[in-house]
Design an enzyme around this catalytic site. Sequence first.
Site, mmCIF file in Angstrom:
data_model
loop_
_atom_site.group_PDB
_atom_site.id
_atom_site.type_symbol
_atom_site.label_atom_id
_atom_site.label_comp_id
_atom_site.label_asym_id
_atom_site.label_seq_id
_atom_site.Cartn_x
_atom_site.Cartn_y
_atom_site.Cartn_z
ATOM 1 N N LYS A 57 -1.872 -14.756 4.986
ATOM 2 C CA LYS A 57 -1.596 -13.690 4.018
ATOM 3 C C LYS A 57 -0.110 -13.391 4.066
ATOM 4 O O LYS A 57 0.474 -13.280 5.141
ATOM 5 C CB LYS A 57 -2.426 -12.443 4.315
ATOM 6 C CG LYS A 57 -2.261 -11.883 5.712
ATOM 7 C CD LYS A 57 -3.090 -10.626 5.892
ATOM 8 C CE LYS A 57 -2.971 -10.114 7.315
ATOM 9 N NZ LYS A 57 -3.810 -8.995 7.630
ATOM 10 N N ARG A 107 -9.713 -15.287 12.585
ATOM 11 C CA ARG A 107 -8.383 -15.191 12.010
ATOM 12 C C ARG A 107 -7.663 -16.429 12.516
ATOM 13 O O ARG A 107 -7.281 -16.483 13.672
ATOM 14 C CB ARG A 107 -7.701 -13.923 12.550
ATOM 15 C CG ARG A 107 -6.590 -13.396 11.713
ATOM 16 C CD ARG A 107 -5.949 -12.197 12.384
ATOM 17 N NE ARG A 107 -6.757 -10.998 12.384
ATOM 18 C CZ ARG A 107 -6.938 -10.202 11.323
ATOM 19 N NH1 ARG A 107 -6.360 -10.484 10.179
ATOM 20 N NH2 ARG A 107 -7.687 -9.129 11.400
ATOM 21 N N LYS A 157 -3.244 -11.766 -3.459
ATOM 22 C CA LYS A 157 -3.910 -10.910 -2.472
ATOM 23 C C LYS A 157 -4.159 -9.567 -3.148
ATOM 24 O O LYS A 157 -3.228 -8.830 -3.446
ATOM 25 C CB LYS A 157 -3.034 -10.730 -1.230
ATOM 26 C CG LYS A 157 -3.719 -9.884 -0.143
ATOM 27 C CD LYS A 157 -2.853 -9.807 1.103
ATOM 28 C CE LYS A 157 -3.602 -9.268 2.316
ATOM 29 N NZ LYS A 157 -4.216 -7.974 2.163
ATOM 30 N N ARG A 205 -12.771 -5.396 0.375
ATOM 31 C CA ARG A 205 -13.442 -6.681 0.577
ATOM 32 C C ARG A 205 -14.957 -6.479 0.592
ATOM 33 O O ARG A 205 -15.458 -5.609 1.308
ATOM 34 C CB ARG A 205 -12.981 -7.240 1.930
ATOM 35 C CG ARG A 205 -13.560 -8.603 2.295
ATOM 36 C CD ARG A 205 -12.630 -9.686 1.884
ATOM 37 N NE ARG A 205 -13.062 -11.006 2.312
ATOM 38 C CZ ARG A 205 -12.572 -11.645 3.369
ATOM 39 N NH1 ARG A 205 -11.683 -11.054 4.146
ATOM 40 N NH2 ARG A 205 -12.980 -12.864 3.659
ATOM 41 N N GLU A 213 -13.217 -9.330 -3.632
ATOM 42 C CA GLU A 213 -12.570 -8.033 -3.458
ATOM 43 C C GLU A 213 -12.927 -7.162 -4.664
ATOM 44 O O GLU A 213 -12.842 -7.617 -5.803
ATOM 45 C CB GLU A 213 -11.050 -8.285 -3.392
ATOM 46 C CG GLU A 213 -10.213 -7.133 -2.952
ATOM 47 C CD GLU A 213 -9.905 -7.088 -1.456
ATOM 48 O OE1 GLU A 213 -10.458 -7.891 -0.667
ATOM 49 O OE2 GLU A 213 -9.112 -6.220 -1.063
ATOM 50 N N PHE A 245 -13.633 -14.764 -4.775
ATOM 51 C CA PHE A 245 -12.724 -15.858 -4.409
ATOM 52 C C PHE A 245 -13.381 -16.877 -3.482
ATOM 53 O O PHE A 245 -12.724 -17.800 -3.024
ATOM 54 C CB PHE A 245 -11.397 -15.348 -3.840
ATOM 55 C CG PHE A 245 -11.523 -14.338 -2.729
ATOM 56 C CD1 PHE A 245 -11.968 -14.704 -1.481
ATOM 57 C CD2 PHE A 245 -11.149 -13.014 -2.955
ATOM 58 C CE1 PHE A 245 -12.074 -13.778 -0.463
ATOM 59 C CE2 PHE A 245 -11.249 -12.074 -1.937
ATOM 60 C CZ PHE A 245 -11.710 -12.457 -0.691
ATOM 61 N N ARG A 293 -16.715 -4.920 5.090
ATOM 62 C CA ARG A 293 -16.152 -5.638 6.241
ATOM 63 C C ARG A 293 -16.900 -5.332 7.530
ATOM 64 O O ARG A 293 -16.971 -6.154 8.439
ATOM 65 C CB ARG A 293 -14.699 -5.226 6.439
ATOM 66 C CG ARG A 293 -13.688 -5.995 5.667
ATOM 67 C CD ARG A 293 -13.298 -7.279 6.370
ATOM 68 N NE ARG A 293 -12.554 -7.048 7.590
ATOM 69 C CZ ARG A 293 -11.242 -6.863 7.645
ATOM 70 N NH1 ARG A 293 -10.536 -6.910 6.551
ATOM 71 N NH2 ARG A 293 -10.632 -6.664 8.792
ATOM 72 N N GLU A 334 -3.450 -17.913 -4.100
ATOM 73 C CA GLU A 334 -4.011 -16.952 -5.060
ATOM 74 C C GLU A 334 -3.473 -15.580 -4.720
ATOM 75 O O GLU A 334 -2.858 -15.395 -3.660
ATOM 76 C CB GLU A 334 -5.551 -16.973 -4.998
ATOM 77 C CG GLU A 334 -6.101 -16.546 -3.654
ATOM 78 C CD GLU A 334 -7.486 -17.124 -3.345
ATOM 79 O OE1 GLU A 334 -7.710 -18.321 -3.613
ATOM 80 O OE2 GLU A 334 -8.307 -16.389 -2.806
HETATM 81 P P1 ATP Z 1 -4.874 -6.241 5.334
HETATM 82 O O1 ATP Z 1 -4.745 -4.931 6.072
HETATM 83 O O2 ATP Z 1 -3.626 -7.000 5.177
HETATM 84 O O3 ATP Z 1 -5.695 -6.130 4.092
HETATM 85 P P2 ATP Z 1 -6.987 -7.060 7.023
HETATM 86 O O4 ATP Z 1 -6.739 -6.981 8.468
HETATM 87 O O5 ATP Z 1 -7.806 -5.995 6.368
HETATM 88 O O6 ATP Z 1 -5.631 -7.197 6.303
HETATM 89 P P3 ATP Z 1 -7.108 -9.900 6.814
HETATM 90 O O7 ATP Z 1 -8.220 -10.858 6.859
HETATM 91 O O8 ATP Z 1 -6.104 -9.983 7.873
HETATM 92 O O9 ATP Z 1 -7.709 -8.441 6.686
HETATM 93 O O10 ATP Z 1 -6.314 -10.101 5.435
HETATM 94 C C1 ATP Z 1 -6.962 -10.525 4.330
HETATM 95 C C2 ATP Z 1 -7.492 -9.333 3.562
HETATM 96 O O11 ATP Z 1 -6.946 -9.385 2.275
HETATM 97 C C3 ATP Z 1 -8.970 -9.430 3.382
HETATM 98 O O12 ATP Z 1 -9.712 -8.675 4.283
HETATM 99 C C4 ATP Z 1 -9.219 -8.968 1.969
HETATM 100 O O13 ATP Z 1 -9.651 -7.622 1.959
HETATM 101 C C5 ATP Z 1 -7.891 -9.022 1.306
HETATM 102 N N1 ATP Z 1 -7.794 -9.982 0.208
HETATM 103 C C6 ATP Z 1 -7.293 -9.679 -0.988
HETATM 104 N N2 ATP Z 1 -7.272 -10.737 -1.795
HETATM 105 C C7 ATP Z 1 -7.794 -11.768 -1.102
HETATM 106 C C8 ATP Z 1 -8.038 -13.143 -1.397
HETATM 107 N N3 ATP Z 1 -7.706 -13.662 -2.574
HETATM 108 N N4 ATP Z 1 -8.577 -13.921 -0.410
HETATM 109 C C9 ATP Z 1 -8.895 -13.391 0.785
HETATM 110 N N5 ATP Z 1 -8.680 -12.101 1.124
HETATM 111 C C10 ATP Z 1 -8.132 -11.292 0.194
#
Ligand code: ATP
Length: 571
Positions: free
Chosen positions: A414, A408, A246, A251, A294, A333, A266, A244
């Site tokens: 991602k 994680r 990103k 979040r 999101e 999601f 978060r 799907e």
């Molecule tokens: P980043 O800085 O890349 O957003 P992060 O460290 O904040 O990463 P991660 O869990 O590593 O967080 O990466 C997934 C992030 O992507 C989630 O925290 C969320 O905010 C975002 N996101 C966007 N779309 C989606 C999706 N479809 N499913 C899950 N997470 C998603």
Amino acid sequence: MERFAQAAETVAARSGRLEKIAGLAEYLRQLEDDDLVAAVRFFTGRPFAARDDRTLSLGGATIARVASRLWGFGDAELRAAYRATGDLGAALGKLVRPPSAMTLLPAESLAPASLARIFDAIADIAGKNANARREAGLERILRTCVDPLVAAYVVKIVTGDLRIGLREGLVVDAIAQAFAVAPEAVRRAVMASGDVGAAAAAAKRGTLADVRVAHGAPIGFMLASPISCAPSYPQLAGNAWTFEDKYDGIRVQAHVGSETVRLFSRTLNDVSGSYPEVTRALADLRCEAVFDGEIVAMRDGRVLPFRHLQARLRRKRLDDELLREVPLTYVAFDLLAVGDALLLDEPYVRRRARLATLVPSNGGISVAPFAHLGEAADVNALFEAARARGNEGLMIKRADSPYVPGRRGKWWYKLKRELATLDAVVIAVEWGHGKRSGVLSDYTFAVRDGDRFAAIGKAYSGLTDAEIAELTRWFLEHKLPDSRRRINARSHEIPVRPQVVLEIAFDVVQKSDLHESGFALRFPRIVRIRDDKPPEEIDTLARVREIYDAMLRRESGDLLAVDRQPRRRSH
Ligand code: ATP
């Protein structure tokens, strides 16, 4: 609290995981119900249940001031004790003085449950003279601490950092061992209730299966591991995957109840007030469920660049014009609970199927489209298509993935353009120079290395004057008395509570003896403050090594694994 402190010392002294668990289990087994509930919360480093968003509002400076008033030590003594221990609790433990006959109140003996009751009273203080009344509450607690070890641990609980190498996972295992129940059952109860204390009490009574979802108790967010754009994706071999977009937004976990809707960030803070139209749209669903998703700015079905959302977040007051200008949508999601049943162990595709039945797509809320990833699928083409839709990249999730809070792992990946930025925490600050001489504008930042933070660089530029002014106020309230990690005698660094997370862009990672991480960044600059990220989730030293190795490979003409662009998103 003597027995609590001794148990904590036992746990601290043992190095192996199993020994720590056994030591803690032995202590927990001896406790009455209400002491058990409070003690396990304290062992997870919290004065309250995780679902409880109250705080004590007692910073390090306040604690030191109250203690010095009570025990009569000076700044120099505190500084020396802090330098010797590196921890405010341990330092103050060394400075405890027996109360004189004049000041001795009728002996109040402190047990975990009675300490928790005083914490409740402090957290409920509001209005006139709130600070003075909070300080009086703290003084009442410290007065009972005639034992240095008890004083040390009580202060550690107040500051939320026990430093005995105990994470929530170990506390859960100790509860399971103490009451001979399955760790998984305890873990589920913690997640459902949002309270390790409630789970411990249920484990003791044998009623774990009865613990239901407490709506409004945030569940840890599942995280994703990064993968780089590559010709092939060996990580995906051998399993069924879905994909799907990103989304480049914020979040949010949404708890929709029959009467209320609560949104959690978060950092597990309640952010419902910031997104009234999303809260309204979710309330219209008229169901009882917990969603993960999101929040994005969206107009005419198209996601707007993140800066639109950012502009809205900056504004303190939300007027109707702003709500119209930057319309928000909650893109769901995942579905974590329905009614009082927790769905975390259901496979992702099944959770998705149930999600689709609950959410009709209307203005304020939609379900993220997802699809199965065929074996011959061109992942890079899917990634480009997601980018063309205005999204940040692609999420690839295993079809049978459970929802694993706070992890994680290899269930979710991602895929975005690999970017040379790091999320790091500020551990020390310095007064600026020239026009910045009145503000704390120079920040030493660190990455995570196991349980400690390892400094990796200093940054001076990138934030606005308003942001620096706000951070200055925060740092002044959260400075730590002194530290063993002063780099050199000339340094004017003021150590601060490691809480503020910054995204740092840089050109190159180099090996260096300058910082304790063994690495340094060339031309570091601050991209943004990451209020959405807790310090436990910042980048690790292992990640720095990965970036370093990737840069070396690139220099030797290998696959381009890291490019030099900072992240597009800049909130
Ligand atoms: P980043 O800085 O890349 O957003 P992060 O460290 O904040 O990463 P991660 O869990 O590593 O967080 O990466 C997934 C992030 O992507 C989630 O925290 C969320 O905010 C975002 N996101 C966007 N779309 C989606 C999706 N479809 N499913 C899950 N997470 C998603």
